[in-house]
Design an enzyme around this catalytic site. Structure first.
Site, PDB file in Angstrom:
ATOM      1  N   CYS A 289       0.795  -1.238   0.000  1.00  0.00           N
ATOM      2  CA  CYS A 289       0.000   0.000   0.000  1.00  0.00           C
ATOM      3  C   CYS A 289       0.827   1.290   0.000  1.00  0.00           C
ATOM      4  O   CYS A 289       0.559   2.178  -0.821  1.00  0.00           O
ATOM      5  CB  CYS A 289      -1.066   0.021   1.088  1.00  0.00           C
ATOM      6  SG  CYS A 289      -0.931  -1.186   2.393  1.00  0.00           S
ATOM      7  N   ARG A 318       7.258 -10.865   5.521  1.00  0.00           N
ATOM      8  CA  ARG A 318       6.802 -10.626   6.893  1.00  0.00           C
ATOM      9  C   ARG A 318       7.437 -11.666   7.801  1.00  0.00           C
ATOM     10  O   ARG A 318       7.472 -12.850   7.465  1.00  0.00           O
ATOM     11  CB  ARG A 318       5.280 -10.757   6.999  1.00  0.00           C
ATOM     12  CG  ARG A 318       4.545  -9.681   6.247  1.00  0.00           C
ATOM     13  CD  ARG A 318       3.040  -9.826   6.435  1.00  0.00           C
ATOM     14  NE  ARG A 318       2.347  -8.960   5.493  1.00  0.00           N
ATOM     15  CZ  ARG A 318       1.038  -9.000   5.270  1.00  0.00           C
ATOM     16  NH1 ARG A 318       0.290  -9.868   5.919  1.00  0.00           N
ATOM     17  NH2 ARG A 318       0.486  -8.176   4.390  1.00  0.00           N
ATOM     18  N   GLN A 336       0.924 -11.264  -3.143  1.00  0.00           N
ATOM     19  CA  GLN A 336      -0.535 -11.158  -3.123  1.00  0.00           C
ATOM     20  C   GLN A 336      -1.028 -10.704  -4.493  1.00  0.00           C
ATOM     21  O   GLN A 336      -0.320 -10.018  -5.203  1.00  0.00           O
ATOM     22  CB  GLN A 336      -0.971 -10.110  -2.101  1.00  0.00           C
ATOM     23  CG  GLN A 336      -0.663 -10.463  -0.666  1.00  0.00           C
ATOM     24  CD  GLN A 336      -1.016  -9.318   0.253  1.00  0.00           C
ATOM     25  OE1 GLN A 336      -0.594  -8.189   0.012  1.00  0.00           O
ATOM     26  NE2 GLN A 336      -1.774  -9.584   1.287  1.00  0.00           N
ATOM     27  N   ASP A 338      -2.641  -8.253  -5.143  1.00  0.00           N
ATOM     28  CA  ASP A 338      -2.966  -7.075  -4.341  1.00  0.00           C
ATOM     29  C   ASP A 338      -3.409  -5.921  -5.232  1.00  0.00           C
ATOM     30  O   ASP A 338      -2.931  -5.768  -6.352  1.00  0.00           O
ATOM     31  CB  ASP A 338      -1.697  -6.673  -3.590  1.00  0.00           C
ATOM     32  CG  ASP A 338      -1.988  -5.771  -2.415  1.00  0.00           C
ATOM     33  OD1 ASP A 338      -3.169  -5.636  -2.059  1.00  0.00           O
ATOM     34  OD2 ASP A 338      -1.035  -5.215  -1.848  1.00  0.00           O
ATOM     35  N   HIS A 340      -5.105  -1.634  -5.019  1.00  0.00           N
ATOM     36  CA  HIS A 340      -5.625  -0.485  -4.275  1.00  0.00           C
ATOM     37  C   HIS A 340      -6.425   0.385  -5.224  1.00  0.00           C
ATOM     38  O   HIS A 340      -5.956   0.709  -6.311  1.00  0.00           O
ATOM     39  CB  HIS A 340      -4.481   0.300  -3.645  1.00  0.00           C
ATOM     40  CG  HIS A 340      -3.807  -0.495  -2.575  1.00  0.00           C
ATOM     41  ND1 HIS A 340      -2.689  -1.252  -2.816  1.00  0.00           N
ATOM     42  CD2 HIS A 340      -4.134  -0.697  -1.281  1.00  0.00           C
ATOM     43  CE1 HIS A 340      -2.347  -1.881  -1.699  1.00  0.00           C
ATOM     44  NE2 HIS A 340      -3.196  -1.560  -0.752  1.00  0.00           N
ATOM     45  N   LYS A 420     -14.792  -3.431   6.652  1.00  0.00           N
ATOM     46  CA  LYS A 420     -14.268  -4.391   5.672  1.00  0.00           C
ATOM     47  C   LYS A 420     -15.198  -5.571   5.451  1.00  0.00           C
ATOM     48  O   LYS A 420     -16.072  -5.847   6.275  1.00  0.00           O
ATOM     49  CB  LYS A 420     -12.901  -4.897   6.105  1.00  0.00           C
ATOM     50  CG  LYS A 420     -12.915  -5.645   7.428  1.00  0.00           C
ATOM     51  CD  LYS A 420     -11.579  -6.350   7.682  1.00  0.00           C
ATOM     52  CE  LYS A 420     -11.611  -7.059   9.037  1.00  0.00           C
ATOM     53  NZ  LYS A 420     -10.517  -7.998   9.201  1.00  0.00           N
ATOM     54  N   HIS A 466      -8.452  -1.290  -0.124  1.00  0.00           N
ATOM     55  CA  HIS A 466      -7.451  -2.358  -0.240  1.00  0.00           C
ATOM     56  C   HIS A 466      -8.214  -3.616  -0.635  1.00  0.00           C
ATOM     57  O   HIS A 466      -9.237  -3.921  -0.015  1.00  0.00           O
ATOM     58  CB  HIS A 466      -6.783  -2.680   1.108  1.00  0.00           C
ATOM     59  CG  HIS A 466      -6.186  -1.511   1.809  1.00  0.00           C
ATOM     60  ND1 HIS A 466      -4.825  -1.357   1.944  1.00  0.00           N
ATOM     61  CD2 HIS A 466      -6.737  -0.453   2.433  1.00  0.00           C
ATOM     62  CE1 HIS A 466      -4.581  -0.257   2.641  1.00  0.00           C
ATOM     63  NE2 HIS A 466      -5.722   0.316   2.948  1.00  0.00           N
TER      64      HIS A 466
END
Lengths: 596, 596
Positions: A289, A318, A336, A338, A340, A420, A466
């Protein structure tokens, strides 16, 4: 002291007791049986703890003998005796000194240790059945005959006393117990099936990935695994094309200052890797992000450009404790799918509607038919104006309703930066896995001071969504391997077909096989010829074990007829089809890869 | 003290002096002109150094006035005067004290500093022309009239005195001089062209990438840049498919122990990033090779499996000093089209032959027609048996000859672990860039104790070939942007066509445009409709500036005829073709993406 940690309650209709109580009592019976049996063989047995757990129970045993699977029937037989003996189970309150004296007398030093560590305020209770007394909080059934005979010892594994590496290694005997023979049978089948589907086992067998001591929690994807990985990305890219996402590529190592701005430094530092460059502290990204916020800021956007949807297949890292790493489902590095989305608040509802369509299409594509949706709303501690929360939550709910989605509300469970939606899928064994999420975020746009020019020509703060569909690709691959038991659909299979000439020394058959293979490969299919000097039986077995979707056998008859004898994975029979029909079939199968 | 650092000599036919001498003398003339001109305006001018460099010269000036482009003609005019004055240039040897006294008297304190720092053994010489005397080693032309009038001041930039940030910032005036007007003109054109093609400039203009202070040397690829990046990878993957490579995905952060084994820790540590995990030292990978060695070891291979070709698009990180970072060509993080081939020594020649075919196909595909090959052979310090070196070098030479490749031998320039071949391409401005390499390696298989089962059933050590075609994708994109001046071929262009309705308010035209766009997008083409309320002129200009391959204009006539008016980038004229012909054209153009 057997504890009852589990909140999971498999209540049964056939009993007045909860299944947890029954299993807890069964744990006592198992301990008693182990004591009886091994003491009679002259072994000294010390008992640790023996709680019920989800779907069963265990007992930790200290004994100078290695318990193996072959011992299970002997223990089970003694358990059956104890049940048949119909012993009363009685509860007794002891004072601390009496309890210590009693278990010292039995030379049960582990129990003595447990008593010593109990808070002085705590009442000490014991349960007795026949010659056996255990330190225990209870509750239990009234007599051993109330324990159903539908129990089974499952496995034995090492476990440190009190979970500490500094302590002695005990033997943990796992078992289960159900109210009916059918329930037990179903559960045993489930365990067998889960073992058979275990992605770590299949990962090795299908040459998908390996792990190495030099990189804990960091899979090495072998060629077969990399094909699946890349095909998944290709599939997601097709979805992105359809839903108008713009892929970007962002740095992995960025100044710690950025992570202060984003708040990750303050809230996620323990899970991040750091490095020093020219006396500046840099962090390896744990999320994409902040990079996307930086990119958004590098440009001037107007409302006409929104929603702006950035997608990123960046590798993230991580920290997870070594001890908690597990196959592909708990790793230290992953990618991911991923994305945005930057947009004004008023566009949120339409965007969520679009997202829901995309998510369902994706999950159904992977044959996850049952999907659970959790909506998490504003928590007590939160940021952003109340009217924004009102609007955002209502937009989510409206979009869910408009799409006829059932959902559970987890009131107060949203992130402090926005509400969410989580998507939970049920795999072939009915196990739940959270995959995608959609998170609204009022905070990052604020922290990065993001702005766009609205219709009125004024600067306005966008909202950020997200979103990830599959989440971590690594974890998804782990889950999906188990969902399909390693038998991937045609479009995703690392090898889609193997062509086998009937005779390894027939030039005619081999030439035909090679030509067909070449043609199929040129068309993009992943096929090969197996003309090794091995028997047809061996080749067939290997193709079955590798779960390759199609085996194409070529004999003289097939060569002459420009055909193949085709056998689908899992089928017992073959059929002969023309090579033209084969191409049509494969083309048709590849439509599975399409996003429609 | 003007130095002569450059070894580059542009000798000319029109002069008895080397071009370096001429430029060095021109630097003196420029300094004299600056002194004359600005002293006459009342400014105090101090001179630093003024060497000739490749393609020109500069002089560092300390003056309390900001020199700008508008001053250049004035200085040039004074330079012309000095040349016309036909001043004799005389050399004189001074003793140290006299020299210090002389330049102190002129208040040229920078020159005084230079003299003070000269070794006492060094002869101190000065050159004088008219009123101007400079500390200088020479040589120079005999008189100012011998300097050709084909000179030009090019630019001015800040430069620290003696290159140190602790020192004063001077103004560095860059200029050049040639023997003929044509040479000067060609060079000025070259500079203009290079500026026009500068990938950093085009990167911004075409929205390809940005850099941010939070991640020095780490590009953020914007959507347009990410398309090029991913299309390049897709192209390389097609090559890999053709040449039987197996892509793998490997970890980025691995235990320092691994880098000790590979030797990178000992030899490359300064360029690596480190991090701590659970008291173990981990390194962020600067290369993919050790990961591939680990994978090879996880399997048992026989000679039948070789050559085994692993390909990896893993992101790698290498430390480069902030000061040396430059656009995409000098970065801290990049992806290589990296591969490692495991094979027995006897297969090397055939494999090199295959590689050469692949390399030339790839370079020609990107319209790099002229390619230089350097073969670097065994250095003095090396590992591996002499007969292996003999065999390997001979294999490389044989393969090069078999492919009719001309090559230069850099004797002794190979790596200590094996000989190598480098490929240098010439870009549109005839500048050289090293792209691919092929390196044989006897060392890593030894360090990782790699083995395969040979035909005799014995364990044998394989050889490893490290190979990359384009090298760093980031750097290649930088080079390629300049090669094609940002006008990407159709298959690689981020946007391939824009459809423009003639009238922004014609529903008929807009509907036709949208339908055509939808159809093209479904076929995988990257097109959009520009129906903004802007003039055709503006839209045309924007499409030209964005170097989009095709502009498709749609008026009523086109709608009625199911056609478009098509204009190719760079063309002045349009032509009308049917939409069927358009699809055929685009299909034909996409063949450029094929690897044949």
């Amino acid at each position: 002291m057997p504890n009852n940690h589990s909140n999971h309650s498999n209540n049964s209709n056939n009993s007045n007791y909860s299944i947890d109580t029954i299993r807890h009592s069964a744990a006592h019976v198992m301990a008693q049986a182990i004591l009886r049996y091994y003491s009679s063989k002259g072994f000294k047995v010390q008992l640790g703890i023996g709680p019920n757990i989800e779907n069963g129970f265990y007992y930790d045993i200290d004994i100078n003998y290695k318990i193996t699977e072959s011992d299970f029937p002997l223990i089970e037989s003694e358990m059956l005796n104890i049940i048949k003996e119909d012993l009363s189970i009685t509860r007794k309150i002891l004072d601390r000194q009496d309890a210590l004296h009693f278990f010292s007398g039995l030379e049960q030093t582990l129990k003595v240790e447990l008593i010593q560590d109990l808070p002085t305020s705590e009442e000490i209770t014991c349960y007795t059945q026949g010659e056996f007394t255990d330190l225990c909080r209870g509750p239990h059934v009234k007599k051993t005959s109330e324990i159903p005979v539908h129990f089974k010892i499952l496995s034995v594994a090492g476990a440190y006393w009190r979970g500490s590496e500094d302590q002695k290694m005990l033997q943990r005997v796992y078992a289960t117990c159900f109210n009916s023979a059918n329930e037990l049978k179903d559960y045993l089948n489930f365990i067998e099936d889960a073992k058979r589907r275990d992605h770590r086992k299949l990962g090795r067998e299908l040459d998908l990935f390996v792990f190495d001591q030099h990189a804990p929690g960091s899979p090495f994807f072998l060629p077969n695994g990399a094909i699946i990985y890349n095909e998944l990305i290709a599939y997601i890219r097709r979805l992105y094309r359809k839903y108008d996402y713009k892929e970007v590529i962002t740095p992995q190592i960025m100044d710690a200052e950025l992570w202060h701005t984003s708040g990750h430094y303050q809230n996620f530092k323990e899970n991040m890797f750091f490095t020093q460059i020219e006396n500046r502290e840099f962090a390896v990204k744990p999320m994409n992000c902040p990079g996307h916020m930086v990119m958004f800021k590098h440009n001037k956007f107007s409302y006409r450009d929104l929603p702006l949807r950035y997608a990123d297949f960046g590798r993230i890292h991580r920290y997870e404790k070594s001890g908690s790493l597990a196959g592909l489902t708990r790793v230290r590095t992953f990618t991911q799918d991923d994305g945005h989305i930057f947009l004004p608040l008023y566009m949120v509802q339409d965007e969520i509607t679009e997202l829901l369509t995309m998510y369902f299409a994706c999950f159904h594509h992977f044959k996850f038919e049952k999907i659970k949706i959790n909506l998490s709303t504003r928590p007590e501690k939160r940021m952003g104006a109340e009217e924004s929360w009102d609007y955002a939550e209502e937009a989510l709910i409206k979009a869910l309703k408009a799409n006829n989605c059932e959902y559970n509300v987890n009131a107060g469970d949203g992130a402090f930066y926005g509400p969410k939606i989580d998507f939970i899928v049920f795999d072939a064994l009915k196990r739940e896995h959270q995959l995608g999420t959609i998170q609204l975020d009022f905070q990052l746009p604020e922290r990065f001071d993001l702005k766009f020019v609205n219709k009125e020509g004024e600067l306005e703060r966008p909202v950020v969504i997200h979103r990830a569909l599959l989440g971590s690709l690594e974890r998804f691959i782990g889950i999906y391997i188990e969902h399909v038991a390693g038998a991937f659909p045609f479009w995703l299979a690392p090898e889609q077909a193997v062509i086998v000439p009937v005779k390894n020394d027939s030039d005619k058959q081999i030439e035909f096989a090679n030509n067909l293979s070449k043609k199929l490969r040129q068309l993009g299919f992943r096929v090969r010829v197996d003309s090794r000097n091995e028997s047809m039986n061996l080749k067939t077995r290997q193709i079955q074990t590798s779960k390759i979707p199609y085996m194409l056998v070529v004999g003289d008859r097939e060569v002459d007829g420009n055909s193949v004898s085709i056998r689908k994975y899992g089928d017992k029979k073959s059929e002969t089809i023309s090579t033209i029909a084969l191409l049509e079939l494969f083309d048709e199968l590849m439509k599975e890869a399409s996003v429609g």
